[in-house]
Every structure is written in C-alpha cells, then in structure tokens.
Design a protein around this motif. Sequence first.
Motif, PDB file in Angstrom:
ATOM      1  N   GLY A 207       0.809  -1.107   0.273  1.00  0.00           N
ATOM      2  CA  GLY A 207       0.000  -0.344  -0.035  1.00  0.00           C
ATOM      3  C   GLY A 207       0.822   1.685   0.114  1.00  0.00           C
ATOM      4  O   GLY A 207       0.334   2.586  -0.296  1.00  0.00           O
ATOM      5  N   LYS A 208       2.446   1.363   0.347  1.00  0.00           N
ATOM      6  CA  LYS A 208       2.643   2.781   0.613  1.00  0.00           C
ATOM      7  C   LYS A 208       4.266   2.495  -0.570  1.00  0.00           C
ATOM      8  O   LYS A 208       5.431   3.151  -0.931  1.00  0.00           O
ATOM      9  N   ASP A 209       4.135   1.175  -1.627  1.00  0.00           N
ATOM     10  CA  ASP A 209       4.785   1.264  -2.310  1.00  0.00           C
ATOM     11  C   ASP A 209       4.928   2.171  -3.458  1.00  0.00           C
ATOM     12  O   ASP A 209       3.489   2.961  -4.534  1.00  0.00           O
ATOM     13  N   HIS A 210       6.450   3.129  -3.956  1.00  0.00           N
ATOM     14  CA  HIS A 210       6.266   4.584  -4.795  1.00  0.00           C
ATOM     15  C   HIS A 210       6.955   3.349  -6.370  1.00  0.00           C
ATOM     16  O   HIS A 210       5.981   4.391  -6.818  1.00  0.00           O
ATOM     17  N   THR A 211       7.108   2.672  -6.551  1.00  0.00           N
ATOM     18  CA  THR A 211       7.553   2.281  -7.263  1.00  0.00           C
ATOM     19  C   THR A 211       6.258   1.245  -8.018  1.00  0.00           C
ATOM     20  O   THR A 211       6.734   1.880  -9.742  1.00  0.00           O
ATOM     21  N   VAL A 212       6.081   0.666  -7.371  1.00  0.00           N
ATOM     22  CA  VAL A 212       4.501  -0.054  -8.333  1.00  0.00           C
ATOM     23  C   VAL A 212       3.074   0.349  -6.967  1.00  0.00           C
ATOM     24  O   VAL A 212       2.785  -0.464  -5.951  1.00  0.00           O
ATOM     25  N   PRO A 213       2.526   1.762  -7.169  1.00  0.00           N
ATOM     26  CA  PRO A 213       2.118   2.067  -6.322  1.00  0.00           C
ATOM     27  C   PRO A 213       0.654   0.450  -6.314  1.00  0.00           C
ATOM     28  O   PRO A 213       0.448   0.608  -7.492  1.00  0.00           O
ATOM     29  N   GLU A 214      -0.403   0.998  -5.473  1.00  0.00           N
ATOM     30  CA  GLU A 214      -1.715  -0.308  -5.278  1.00  0.00           C
ATOM     31  C   GLU A 214      -2.177   0.246  -6.988  1.00  0.00           C
ATOM     32  O   GLU A 214      -2.306  -0.357  -7.530  1.00  0.00           O
ATOM     33  N   ALA A 215      -2.045   1.587  -7.427  1.00  0.00           N
ATOM     34  CA  ALA A 215      -2.929   1.475  -8.352  1.00  0.00           C
ATOM     35  C   ALA A 215      -3.025   0.844  -9.476  1.00  0.00           C
ATOM     36  O   ALA A 215      -3.523   0.400 -10.788  1.00  0.00           O
ATOM     37  N   VAL A 216      -2.052   0.818 -10.050  1.00  0.00           N
ATOM     38  CA  VAL A 216      -0.953  -0.085 -11.203  1.00  0.00           C
ATOM     39  C   VAL A 216      -1.273  -1.603 -10.017  1.00  0.00           C
ATOM     40  O   VAL A 216      -1.982  -1.688 -11.535  1.00  0.00           O
ATOM     41  N   THR A 217      -1.203  -2.293  -9.682  1.00  0.00           N
ATOM     42  CA  THR A 217      -1.808  -3.377  -9.397  1.00  0.00           C
ATOM     43  C   THR A 217      -3.616  -3.807  -9.292  1.00  0.00           C
ATOM     44  O   THR A 217      -3.663  -4.817  -9.835  1.00  0.00           O
ATOM     45  N   LYS A 218      -3.791  -2.712  -9.058  1.00  0.00           N
ATOM     46  CA  LYS A 218      -5.239  -2.985  -8.999  1.00  0.00           C
ATOM     47  C   LYS A 218      -6.017  -2.737 -10.759  1.00  0.00           C
ATOM     48  O   LYS A 218      -6.958  -3.719 -11.235  1.00  0.00           O
ATOM     49  N   ALA A 219      -5.128  -1.638 -11.502  1.00  0.00           N
ATOM     50  CA  ALA A 219      -5.136  -2.135 -13.366  1.00  0.00           C
ATOM     51  C   ALA A 219      -5.266  -2.940 -13.701  1.00  0.00           C
ATOM     52  O   ALA A 219      -5.389  -3.531 -14.655  1.00  0.00           O
ATOM     53  N   THR A 220      -3.918  -3.733 -13.268  1.00  0.00           N
ATOM     54  CA  THR A 220      -3.379  -5.531 -13.527  1.00  0.00           C
ATOM     55  C   THR A 220      -4.707  -6.304 -13.683  1.00  0.00           C
ATOM     56  O   THR A 220      -4.620  -7.338 -14.630  1.00  0.00           O
ATOM     57  N   LEU A 221      -5.083  -5.970 -12.613  1.00  0.00           N
ATOM     58  CA  LEU A 221      -6.309  -7.391 -12.379  1.00  0.00           C
ATOM     59  C   LEU A 221      -6.780  -7.221 -13.026  1.00  0.00           C
ATOM     60  O   LEU A 221      -7.668  -8.344 -13.652  1.00  0.00           O
ATOM     61  N   LYS A 222      -7.874  -5.724 -13.561  1.00  0.00           N
ATOM     62  CA  LYS A 222      -8.343  -5.450 -14.665  1.00  0.00           C
ATOM     63  C   LYS A 222      -8.454  -5.765 -15.827  1.00  0.00           C
ATOM     64  O   LYS A 222      -8.858  -6.280 -16.005  1.00  0.00           O
ATOM     65  N   GLN A 223      -6.687  -6.170 -15.496  1.00  0.00           N
ATOM     66  CA  GLN A 223      -6.460  -7.078 -17.579  1.00  0.00           C
ATOM     67  C   GLN A 223      -7.089  -8.446 -17.302  1.00  0.00           C
ATOM     68  O   GLN A 223      -6.974  -8.913 -18.638  1.00  0.00           O
ATOM     69  N   TYR A 224      -7.331  -8.841 -16.248  1.00  0.00           N
ATOM     70  CA  TYR A 224      -7.466 -10.822 -16.241  1.00  0.00           C
ATOM     71  C   TYR A 224      -9.093 -10.128 -16.597  1.00  0.00           C
ATOM     72  O   TYR A 224      -9.316 -11.786 -15.978  1.00  0.00           O
ATOM     73  N   ARG A 225      -9.716  -9.638 -16.524  1.00  0.00           N
ATOM     74  CA  ARG A 225     -11.256  -9.921 -16.225  1.00  0.00           C
ATOM     75  C   ARG A 225     -11.947 -10.583 -17.192  1.00  0.00           C
ATOM     76  O   ARG A 225     -12.740 -10.655 -16.885  1.00  0.00           O
ATOM     77  N   HIS A 226     -11.543 -11.046 -18.679  1.00  0.00           N
ATOM     78  CA  HIS A 226     -11.738 -12.002 -19.947  1.00  0.00           C
ATOM     79  C   HIS A 226     -11.535 -13.476 -19.727  1.00  0.00           C
ATOM     80  O   HIS A 226     -11.402 -14.405 -20.193  1.00  0.00           O
ATOM     81  N   SER A 227     -10.822 -13.896 -18.452  1.00  0.00           N
ATOM     82  CA  SER A 227     -10.397 -15.502 -18.024  1.00  0.00           C
ATOM     83  C   SER A 227     -11.629 -15.266 -16.567  1.00  0.00           C
ATOM     84  O   SER A 227     -11.159 -14.717 -15.305  1.00  0.00           O
ATOM     85  N   ASP A 228     -11.388 -17.024 -16.703  1.00  0.00           N
ATOM     86  CA  ASP A 228     -12.516 -17.079 -15.362  1.00  0.00           C
ATOM     87  C   ASP A 228     -11.436 -17.738 -14.725  1.00  0.00           C
ATOM     88  O   ASP A 228     -11.397 -18.371 -13.730  1.00  0.00           O
ATOM     89  N   ALA A 229     -10.061 -17.529 -14.860  1.00  0.00           N
ATOM     90  CA  ALA A 229      -8.862 -18.337 -14.011  1.00  0.00           C
ATOM     91  C   ALA A 229      -8.425 -17.548 -13.174  1.00  0.00           C
ATOM     92  O   ALA A 229      -9.560 -16.870 -12.887  1.00  0.00           O
ATOM     93  N   VAL A 230      -7.834 -18.267 -11.816  1.00  0.00           N
ATOM     94  CA  VAL A 230      -7.923 -17.767 -10.471  1.00  0.00           C
ATOM     95  C   VAL A 230      -7.022 -16.559 -10.549  1.00  0.00           C
ATOM     96  O   VAL A 230      -6.136 -17.032 -11.417  1.00  0.00           O
ATOM     97  N   THR A 231      -7.311 -15.888 -10.414  1.00  0.00           N
ATOM     98  CA  THR A 231      -6.940 -14.360 -10.052  1.00  0.00           C
ATOM     99  C   THR A 231      -6.882 -13.868  -9.051  1.00  0.00           C
ATOM    100  O   THR A 231      -8.469 -13.223  -8.683  1.00  0.00           O
ATOM    101  N   GLU A 232      -6.342 -13.392  -7.839  1.00  0.00           N
ATOM    102  CA  GLU A 232      -6.814 -12.594  -6.641  1.00  0.00           C
ATOM    103  C   GLU A 232      -6.056 -12.201  -6.226  1.00  0.00           C
ATOM    104  O   GLU A 232      -4.749 -11.496  -6.958  1.00  0.00           O
ATOM    105  N   ILE A 233      -6.200 -11.059  -5.330  1.00  0.00           N
ATOM    106  CA  ILE A 233      -5.240 -10.185  -5.132  1.00  0.00           C
ATOM    107  C   ILE A 233      -5.375  -9.928  -3.789  1.00  0.00           C
ATOM    108  O   ILE A 233      -5.450  -9.902  -2.884  1.00  0.00           O
ATOM    109  N   MET A 234      -3.478  -9.168  -3.282  1.00  0.00           N
ATOM    110  CA  MET A 234      -4.053  -9.228  -1.964  1.00  0.00           C
ATOM    111  C   MET A 234      -2.864  -8.347  -1.327  1.00  0.00           C
ATOM    112  O   MET A 234      -1.843  -7.767  -2.029  1.00  0.00           O
ATOM    113  N   GLU A 235      -3.289  -7.281  -0.548  1.00  0.00           N
ATOM    114  CA  GLU A 235      -2.997  -6.234  -0.311  1.00  0.00           C
ATOM    115  C   GLU A 235      -2.040  -6.324   1.619  1.00  0.00           C
ATOM    116  O   GLU A 235      -2.435  -7.002   2.021  1.00  0.00           O
ATOM    117  N   PHE A 236      -0.629  -5.718   1.728  1.00  0.00           N
ATOM    118  CA  PHE A 236       0.048  -5.519   2.758  1.00  0.00           C
ATOM    119  C   PHE A 236      -0.154  -4.037   2.912  1.00  0.00           C
ATOM    120  O   PHE A 236       0.923  -3.296   2.359  1.00  0.00           O
TER     121      PHE A 236
END
Length: 268
Positions: A207-236
């Motif tokens: 959550g405090k990452d400067h190099t890869v802020p959480e907005a980038v990871t959340k946007a990455t998750l959205k890229q997988y929306r067309h697949s039913d394969a398991v895709t999960e996200i976890m935050e520290f």
Amino acid sequence: MTPPNPVIFIHGLWLHATSWGPWVELFREAGYEPSAPGWPGDPDTVAEARANPESIADHGIDDVVEHFAKIIQGLPVKPVLVGHSFGGMIAQKLLGLDLAAAAVAIDAAQIKGVLPLPLSALRATLPVFKNPGNKHRAVSLTAEQFRFAFGNAIDEQESNDLFEQWAIPAPGRPLFEAAAANFDPHSPAKVDTANEMRGPLLLIMGGKDHTVPEAVTKATLKQYRHSDAVTEIMEFADRAHSLTIDHGWREVAEATLSWLDRNLAVSA
C-alpha cells in the motif's frame, strides 16, 4: 511418491537474485524445491554485479522470458513462479504461456494495457529515464534513490543496510519497453491475460509502494477480467517495494505459501 513442486523466484530491477535467500530456505522447509536463478548476464554475487555492470546491460523483457523459459524446460514438471517487480511481470508472461503451475506477482511492473502512471513511479524510475541512452546501459541507484524507490516504509538505517547488501545495477531496457507498451502492438510487456487454461495467479501489492503503487496492481487485476482462471489480489497496506527483503519479508512469504497450498491443491 510425488516429487516436490519446483519453485522459481524471479528478481526485479536493482536487486540481486541472492536476495531471495530467506524465501528459498523457507520454501524448502515447507516441502518445495526452490531456486532463484539470476537474469541473463547476472553475475553470481552482488560484488561482481557492481564491478561488471556491462554484463547486465541491454537485456530486455523478451530476453528474460526466454532465459527463464529455458530453465523451466529442464524441469520435470511445471514450476510455481514467484516474481517481484519486473520479476512479477516476467512471471505473468510465463504463466500466460502455460509454462507454470501457478504464479505470485509481488508489486509487479505494469503490463501492456495498464494505464495509471502515478508520479511516485515516475520519480522512482527517473534515474533511468533522465537519459535516453540508458536504454542500452545498466543503471545504478544511490542509497537515497533506493530509499525512495524501495525503502520508504522502513527506517533509513534498514534501507541503507538493504542497499549495501542487495542493490545492483539494472538494465534500463525493460523500463523503456514497459513505458512504450501501450503504443506498441507487439510490445514485450504484453501478457496473455485472457488465457482460460493457465494456473492460478496471485497479485500482491504494498500500500505504500512508490515504484509500483497499488493503482498499478489494481489496474493489472482488471486486465484479467476476461479469464475465468483464478486471479486474486492481496494487499499489505503498510508495506513498500522492499517487502520481499526487509524485516517483514516472512509475513509476505508465509501468506504466499498459504495461498499456494490452497490453490495448488484445487488446480491439481
């Protein structure tokens, strides 16, 4: 008797492969068969990498993917991949190519299609982008730059200690490739996010990452929306880009192990 699952740890920019040492030991104790190969051109030690940056220079994303694909081809079964930063992008590409049983991408660099580019990410990578010639060079960070990019959620002394222990020059080329990804139809940063048959994927964000802020990871998750394969996200929430190597690494590693234990059993 079933052989242990191989696990390949993939480092990102500015960290040496040996920084995965505590993870390798923990995963071996947990019954896996782990290894942490370097990127193509990586010397065996931090000291050698600092002394020979030219051996690291000018390796791009495709070079790294091909390098790890060859390692995977020598294994008896598909491995689990655990990647940090650009290693997380590489892990996703290999998973999309059906070369892995599962993947965990920790604070992963942006893949093609991810649009957010927070100011902190620009500042963290400025040492590379300030000179276009750095695309073909290996670039080192100063201790101060490392603290902003990696160690902003830990105290200055620990950040400096981690810098002295693990920091190495990094090739500029992957950063230039990722920056141009959304303008290049054949970008090496493109991942097959629609693959229905791939193994499970966990995206971990600090959550405090400067190099890869959480907005980038959340946007990455959205890229997988067309697949039913398991895709999960976890935050520290209180962690930054150093979360794989700082004093709190075990919490992240144990959460990774727990997720793998659950999801490998389901996908087996």
